[in-house]
Design a protein around this motif. Structure first.
Motif, PDB file in Angstrom:
ATOM      1  N   GLY A  26      11.892   3.948  10.642  1.00  0.00           N
ATOM      2  CA  GLY A  26      13.195   3.540  10.355  1.00  0.00           C
ATOM      3  C   GLY A  26      13.037   1.709   9.119  1.00  0.00           C
ATOM      4  N   ASP A  27      11.864   2.225   8.581  1.00  0.00           N
ATOM      5  CA  ASP A  27      11.806   1.041   7.663  1.00  0.00           C
ATOM      6  C   ASP A  27      11.745   1.514   5.771  1.00  0.00           C
ATOM      7  OD1 ASP A  27      11.283  -0.890   9.223  1.00  0.00           O
ATOM      8  OD2 ASP A  27       8.727  -1.067   8.867  1.00  0.00           O
ATOM      9  N   GLU A  28      12.750   0.592   5.524  1.00  0.00           N
ATOM     10  CA  GLU A  28      12.968   1.094   3.933  1.00  0.00           C
ATOM     11  C   GLU A  28      11.587   0.970   3.237  1.00  0.00           C
ATOM     12  OE1 GLU A  28      15.129   2.498   2.210  1.00  0.00           O
ATOM     13  OE2 GLU A  28      16.398   3.040   3.805  1.00  0.00           O
ATOM     14  N   VAL A  29      10.731   2.080   2.465  1.00  0.00           N
ATOM     15  CA  VAL A  29      10.146   1.503   1.605  1.00  0.00           C
ATOM     16  C   VAL A  29      10.187   1.505  -0.170  1.00  0.00           C
ATOM     17  CG1 VAL A  29       8.537   1.173   3.108  1.00  0.00           C
ATOM     18  CG2 VAL A  29       8.812   3.325   2.472  1.00  0.00           C
ATOM     19  N   ALA A  30       9.387   0.944  -1.072  1.00  0.00           N
ATOM     20  CA  ALA A  30       9.304   1.148  -1.953  1.00  0.00           C
ATOM     21  C   ALA A  30       7.835   1.771  -2.638  1.00  0.00           C
ATOM     22  CB  ALA A  30       9.506  -0.027  -3.029  1.00  0.00           C
ATOM     23  N   VAL A  31       7.808   2.592  -3.770  1.00  0.00           N
ATOM     24  CA  VAL A  31       7.094   3.292  -4.187  1.00  0.00           C
ATOM     25  C   VAL A  31       5.511   2.048  -4.203  1.00  0.00           C
ATOM     26  CG1 VAL A  31       5.541   4.286  -6.183  1.00  0.00           C
ATOM     27  CG2 VAL A  31       8.462   4.916  -5.870  1.00  0.00           C
ATOM     28  N   ASP A  32       4.544   2.531  -3.826  1.00  0.00           N
ATOM     29  CA  ASP A  32       2.607   2.117  -3.712  1.00  0.00           C
ATOM     30  C   ASP A  32       3.450   0.675  -2.601  1.00  0.00           C
ATOM     31  OD1 ASP A  32       2.139   3.193  -6.283  1.00  0.00           O
ATOM     32  OD2 ASP A  32       3.201   2.037  -7.765  1.00  0.00           O
ATOM     33  N   GLN A  33       4.511   1.163  -1.569  1.00  0.00           N
ATOM     34  CA  GLN A  33       4.071  -0.402  -1.038  1.00  0.00           C
ATOM     35  C   GLN A  33       3.094   0.311  -0.277  1.00  0.00           C
ATOM     36  OE1 GLN A  33       7.588  -1.298   1.029  1.00  0.00           O
ATOM     37  NE2 GLN A  33       6.862  -1.577   2.993  1.00  0.00           N
ATOM     38  N   PRO A  34       2.264  -0.998   0.757  1.00  0.00           N
ATOM     39  CA  PRO A  34       1.635  -0.329   1.506  1.00  0.00           C
ATOM     40  C   PRO A  34       1.467   0.082   2.739  1.00  0.00           C
ATOM     41  CG  PRO A  34       0.386  -2.432   0.550  1.00  0.00           C
ATOM     42  CD  PRO A  34       2.297  -2.367   0.270  1.00  0.00           C
ATOM     43  N   LEU A  35       1.055   1.099   3.124  1.00  0.00           N
ATOM     44  CA  LEU A  35       1.966   1.598   4.177  1.00  0.00           C
ATOM     45  C   LEU A  35       1.511   1.803   5.338  1.00  0.00           C
ATOM     46  CD1 LEU A  35       3.089   5.478   3.449  1.00  0.00           C
ATOM     47  CD2 LEU A  35       4.467   3.548   3.642  1.00  0.00           C
ATOM     48  N   LEU A  36      -0.407   1.896   5.125  1.00  0.00           N
ATOM     49  CA  LEU A  36      -1.623   1.729   6.925  1.00  0.00           C
ATOM     50  C   LEU A  36      -2.757   1.308   5.688  1.00  0.00           C
ATOM     51  CD1 LEU A  36      -2.233   4.477   7.781  1.00  0.00           C
ATOM     52  CD2 LEU A  36      -1.114   4.853   6.666  1.00  0.00           C
ATOM     53  N   ALA A  37      -3.443   0.565   7.065  1.00  0.00           N
ATOM     54  CA  ALA A  37      -4.816   0.677   6.599  1.00  0.00           C
ATOM     55  C   ALA A  37      -5.536   1.865   7.630  1.00  0.00           C
ATOM     56  CB  ALA A  37      -5.481  -1.211   6.761  1.00  0.00           C
TER      57      ALA A  37
END
Length: 366
Positions: A26-37
């Motif tokens: 449900g989150d809005e994310v931007a290009v190159d935003q960290p998704l996971l580690a």
């Protein structure tokens, strides 16, 4: 791109452990935003988003082992085509399958068991590689599987290796299968050392002298083409013991750095390992390795050579013992040394001359 999959992490890595999600469904994310580690054999790495958009679905949870190419997240939008549909008629037949033993290669050996026994092993959660066969021609029987199941029922539940400890297991298995390892040992006399001498720095200097005398020990071996590459710089892997397993960060260009610079670099490297913040580039590209296991215990060992390198020098615990000097027995100080080398690349003479040079440098007062 609608479904984002675990990308190629380089260095031949095929899997990673999911450490932590940085986003939620449900989150809005931007290009190159960290998704996971994720944690690999090299370091903890953050995976950035390949596009902007809203996360529709997350496929894995913290602690999962994810293979390269496995789905991570789906972005909202048009769905991808289902590539898993079976097309065409499925033919049937009247033949009867005989329950004959099937041989499967695994871990350098062969496992022979009938399909029924394999099914029993799956039901009882028994790894067939742990079972000693009692049947004719090395066939595993149902009784063999049941015997192992009874033993396992009295133990703690299986604990999967994760993170760096999992990577260590994989690297050691690869090295064992790949390298034609041989080890020579000897004692270096260090009577001339001043009190408080920096043992690790002396070992590094001596190792550099050994590489200069026999450059073939500072090389990479390409087994597919049976080719070696003798390397100009000595980038030294330092084996570091931690509760999470063995780390081997790299000290760069050790032949051309001062003792003070090397000591500062080593201290910083060990602090980074302790805090689990080693940059990935500091875990790659060793040309030869040093294991100073004597800081814990032990005299001699057969350290493991990790491809593509061809040698590792191990140093045991410095000790006092009776030594003979000019025909007289007295108490002296010695450091036991163990040199393991890949005998496909390094001859016994080259290894011996390397070790002799190391010992001669360690014998000096300064």
């Amino acid at each position: 791109m609608k479904t984002f999959r675990l990308p190629d992490l380089g260095e031949g890595l095929q899997e990673a452990e999911l450490v932590e999600w940085r986003v939620h469904a449900g989150d809005e994310v931007a290009v190159d935003q960290p998704l996971l580690a994720v944690e690999t054999a090299k370091a903890v790495v953050e995976i950035p988003s390949p596009q902007s958009g809203r996360i529709e679905r997350i496929f894995a949870k913290s602690g999962d082992i994810i293979r390269v190419g496995a789905p991570l997240v789906t972005f909202e939008g048009e769905k991808e085509e289902d590539a898993g549909t079976v097309v065409g008629a499925v033919e049937t037949g009247a033949g009867v399958m005989t329950d004959a033993p099937v041989t499967v290669a695994r871990g350098g050996g062969a496992i022979r068991a009938t399909p029924a026994v394999r099914a029993l092993a799956r039901k009882l959660n028994v790894d067939l590689s742990m079972v000693t066969p009692s049947g004719a021609d090395g066939v595993i029987t149902a009784e063999d599987v049941q015997r192992v199941a009874r033993v396992l029922s009295e133990t703690e539940p299986a604990e999967p290796l994760r993170g760096f400890r999992r990577a260590m297991a994989q690297n050691m298995a690869f090295a064992q299968a790949e390298v034609a390892a041989a080890t020579i040992v000897d004692d270096a006399r260090v009577d001339a050392w001043a009190p408080g001498s920096d043992i690790t720095m002396r070992l590094i200097r001596a190792l550099v002298k050994g590489c200069q005398a026999e450059p073939v020990l500072n090389c990479w071996f390409e087994s597919a083409t049976l080719s070696r590459r003798v390397l100009r710089k000595i980038d030294l892997g330092i084996a570091v013991d931690t509760p999470d397993g063995l780390f081997v960060p790299v000290l760069r260009d050790v032949a051309n750095r001062s003792v003070a610079d090397l000591r500062e670099g080593l201290n910083r490297m060990r602090a980074d390992v302790a805090e689990r913040r080693v940059p990935p580039e500091e875990m790659r590209g060793a040309t030869i390795t040093l294991s100073n296991f004597g800081t814990i215990a032990g005299r001699y060992a057969a350290p493991v050579v990790l491809p593509p390198t061809v040698a590792i020098l191990g140093a045991g615990r410095l000790r006092q013992e009776a030594v003979v000097t000019d025909g007289e027995i007295r108490v002296g100080r010695v450091i036991p040394l163990s040199l393991t080398f890949d005998h496909r690349v390094v001859s016994g003479g080259e290894a011996g001359r390397f070790l002799a040079t190391v010992m001669a440098d360690l014998a000096k007062a300064t």
